[in-house]
Design a protein around this motif. Structure first.
Motif, short mmCIF file in Angstrom:
data_model
loop_
_atom_site.label_atom_id
_atom_site.label_comp_id
_atom_site.label_asym_id
_atom_site.label_seq_id
_atom_site.Cartn_x
_atom_site.Cartn_y
_atom_site.Cartn_z
N GLY A 17 0.81 -1.21 0.00
CA GLY A 17 0.00 0.00 0.00
C GLY A 17 0.84 1.26 0.00
O GLY A 17 1.90 1.33 0.61
N PHE A 18 0.33 2.28 -0.71
CA PHE A 18 0.99 3.57 -0.77
C PHE A 18 0.07 4.64 -0.22
O PHE A 18 -1.14 4.61 -0.46
N ARG A 19 0.62 5.56 0.49
CA ARG A 19 -0.12 6.74 0.91
C ARG A 19 0.30 7.90 0.02
O ARG A 19 1.50 8.15 -0.17
N GLU A 20 -0.67 8.63 -0.52
CA GLU A 20 -0.40 9.72 -1.44
C GLU A 20 -0.52 11.06 -0.76
O GLU A 20 -1.25 11.22 0.22
N GLY A 21 0.18 12.03 -1.31
CA GLY A 21 0.09 13.39 -0.82
C GLY A 21 0.45 14.36 -1.93
O GLY A 21 1.15 14.01 -2.88
N ASN A 22 -0.02 15.57 -1.82
CA ASN A 22 0.33 16.59 -2.81
C ASN A 22 0.23 17.96 -2.18
O ASN A 22 -0.44 18.16 -1.16
N LYS A 23 0.90 18.87 -2.81
CA LYS A 23 0.88 20.26 -2.34
C LYS A 23 1.17 21.14 -3.53
O LYS A 23 2.07 20.87 -4.33
N GLU A 24 0.41 22.21 -3.68
CA GLU A 24 0.68 23.14 -4.79
C GLU A 24 0.84 24.55 -4.23
O GLU A 24 0.58 24.83 -3.07
N GLY A 25 1.33 25.43 -5.10
CA GLY A 25 1.54 26.82 -4.68
C GLY A 25 2.72 26.98 -3.74
O GLY A 25 2.76 27.93 -2.93
N ILE A 26 3.70 26.10 -3.82
CA ILE A 26 4.89 26.21 -2.98
C ILE A 26 5.76 27.33 -3.52
O ILE A 26 6.19 27.29 -4.69
N GLU A 27 6.00 28.32 -2.73
CA GLU A 27 6.71 29.50 -3.22
C GLU A 27 8.22 29.35 -3.08
O GLU A 27 8.73 28.87 -2.07
N ARG A 28 8.87 29.76 -4.11
CA ARG A 28 10.33 29.71 -4.13
C ARG A 28 10.92 30.92 -3.41
O ARG A 28 10.43 32.04 -3.56
N ASP A 29 11.98 30.69 -2.66
CA ASP A 29 12.79 31.77 -2.08
C ASP A 29 13.85 32.12 -3.11
O ASP A 29 14.79 31.35 -3.34
#
Length: 524
Positions: free
Chosen positions: A483-495
């Motif tokens: 089994g795999f657990r999924e995750g995501n995130k968007e709008g990560i701002e670059r320094d």
């Protein structure tokens, strides 16, 4: 003996004597003219002394023994350049071509065992080193072979008497050299058919902090091979940290062998410099990087690699770069009371395509990397971007194999004051981004994952904080082994004041947090 025969013999003898006398007289006249030129016609700041000068107009040879050449600057009385040689030989001078066709043809020009010492003085205007190309040549010049044999070059800084550059046993052969009124006006003021260069023990001071060393090199127009290269910070880590006001990498890079195949260079339309090679191979490159994060940040804006390539001031075309058995060890000191955290990549092989700013808008730059991460974890990376994309869009894919979480403690304990437990069985991540923001999609299969938050000294477990943190972390990705657990995130701002690697780390860290805290979904 008949009278006509006697007259003929006397005439022939007289002509022979006159020819012999004429030869020595002509030699003496030419030698005198050369000596007079060296004494009276050279610029005031240039002098040439020698032990002997031998001229043979019959064979077209000029041999100067133990010449010493001095050049003094017009702005200072100090010697800028000093050259000592065993001999200078001009062999096979074409007298007939010179007299009849007004052209200088020479078979060989050879400089034997020259030792050049150049005293660099930053106070001298650059214009003083420039030669004028406006004057026309009186004769075209052709040299079948120009040879420098067993030379030594030393460049020193006048103010500090420190060594800036040195190369030993330098040998240069350039074939079919041709100079005319058209060529002298170009950036490369001569034409040639081929060359080969070799040297050993090269040293170059790259600036205030770094040096370059190369044990040996052999360069032809078909291939350039450099052995035992080393680029390193001049000072110890402690001394270096005391010298710099803003953070800067302390590094030690070594390469067993660097090979460039079919390299070509020059000036396109005598304007833009270009360098190209269809293949470059680096054998056993090893890089150790250390950064002290306790020193003030470097707040200059950092460019992504696509933009760096796009904005190069010259044309670069490297079709393929191969790294074989590479090692990268990165150490970062975050806490004053603890050592530096460390990340390592070993047994790395990389296949890099299209490092260039000369391709069309659709051509991708790609990096395919296989390595061992930390102690034993297989890692695959595929990274791609298009240099001509003004938004600097990129895709970065990671395939990480079985990773005991404890292997990360060499980095997380001193830097984050966190110990990790458990095992990441398989992790996949895709970071899609541009110059400003990114999105990460990640999935992981893991078991018994826990965090142990340490106290202020980073030595003992903070039981309360550790218990709270573990309340928010899913201990296992799934009860099923696959089994795999999924995750995501968007709008990560670059320094923008930090490198692309910081941006990638922020993205992957956000994806991992999404997976572990359970706001993703389980994929069976």
């Amino acid at each position: 003996m008949t009278k006509p025969l006697k007259i003929t013999l006397i005439t022939l003898c007289a002509l022979l004597v006159l020819s012999i006398v004429g030869y020595f007289v002509a030699n003496a006249i030419v030698s005198s003219k050369v000596e007079n030129f060296l004494k009276t016609e050279l610029p005031e700041n240039l002098s040439v002394d020698y032990e002997s000068l031998d001229v043979s107009i019959w064979s077209g040879n000029v041999l100067m023994v133990q010449p010493k050449i001095l050049n003094k600057g017009s702005h200072t009385s100090k010697t800028n350049i000093e050259v000592e040689l065993d001999t200078i030989l001009v062999d096979g001078f074409g007298l007939w071509s010179y007299l009849i066709n007004d052209k200088i043809n020479v078979k060989t020009v050879q400089l034997r065992s020259p030792k050049l010492i150049y005293n660099h003085n930053s106070a001298i205007p650059k214009d003083e080193y420039k030669s004028s190309s406006k004057e026309e040549l009186k004769q075209d010049i052709k040299v079948d072979r120009f040879n420098i044999q067993d030379a030594e070059i030393i460049i020193k800084d006048v103010e500090t008497d420190s060594l800036l550059f040195q190369a030993e046993r330098l040998t240069i052969n350039v074939m079919a050299v041709a100079i005319d009124n058209a060529s002298v006006k170009k950036r490369i003021p001569f034409n040639y058919d081929g060359y080969n260069i070799s040297y050993s023990d090269l040293f170059y001071s790259m600036g205030e902090y770094e040096n370059l060393k190369i044990a040996s090199a052999n360069i032809t127009q078909d291939e350039a091979v450099f052995k035992e290269m080393k680029i390193y910070t001049k000072y110890s880590k402690q001394k270096f940290d005391n010298m710099i006001a803003i953070e800067r990498d302390h590094f030690d890079v070594s390469i067993t062998s660097l090979v460039l195949e079919g390299q070509k260079f020059g000036y396109e339309k005598d304007s833009i410099f270009y360098f190209k090679s269809p293949k470059i191979t680096l054998e056993n490159p090893e890089m150790h990087i250390y950064r002290n994060k306790l020193i003030a940040d470097d707040l200059t804006r950092k460019k992504l690699y696509s933009r760096m390539l796009r904005e190069l001031k010259f044309d670069l075309t490297l079709s393929a770069i191969n790294l074989k058995n590479a090692t990268i060890v990165y150490s970062e000191k975050v806490n004053a009371d603890m050592g530096a955290g460390q990340l390592s990549f070993t047994k790395m092989n990389a296949d890099i395509k299209n490092i260039s700013n000369t391709y069309g808008e659709s051509e991708k730059t790609t990096l395919d990397i296989d390595a061992i991460f930390m102690v034993q974890t297989p890692l695959k990376v595929k990274w791609e971007f298009v240099v001509n994309n003004v938004n600097d869009a990129f895709v970065f894919r990671v395939d990480l194999g079985k990773l005991p979480a404890a292997d990360l403690n060499a980095f997380s304990q001193p830097n984050l004051k966190v110990n990790l437990e458990g095992e990441l069985l398989q992790t996949y991540a895709t970071v899609s981004g541009d110059a400003n923001t990114s999105r990460v999609d990640m999935k992981a299969n893991y078991e018994d994952f826990k965090v142990e938050i340490l106290d202020g000294e980073g030595e003992k477990k903070n039981t309360i904080l550790s218990a709270i943190a573990n309340l928010f972390i899913a201990k296992n990705s799934d009860r099923a082994s696959d089994g795999f657990r999924e995750g995501n995130k968007e709008g990560i701002e670059r320094d923008h004041t930090k490198s692309i690697f910081n941006f990638l780390w922020l993205s992957i860290k956000s994806g991992l947090a999404s997976v572990l805290t359970g706001d993703g979904k389980i994929n069976k």
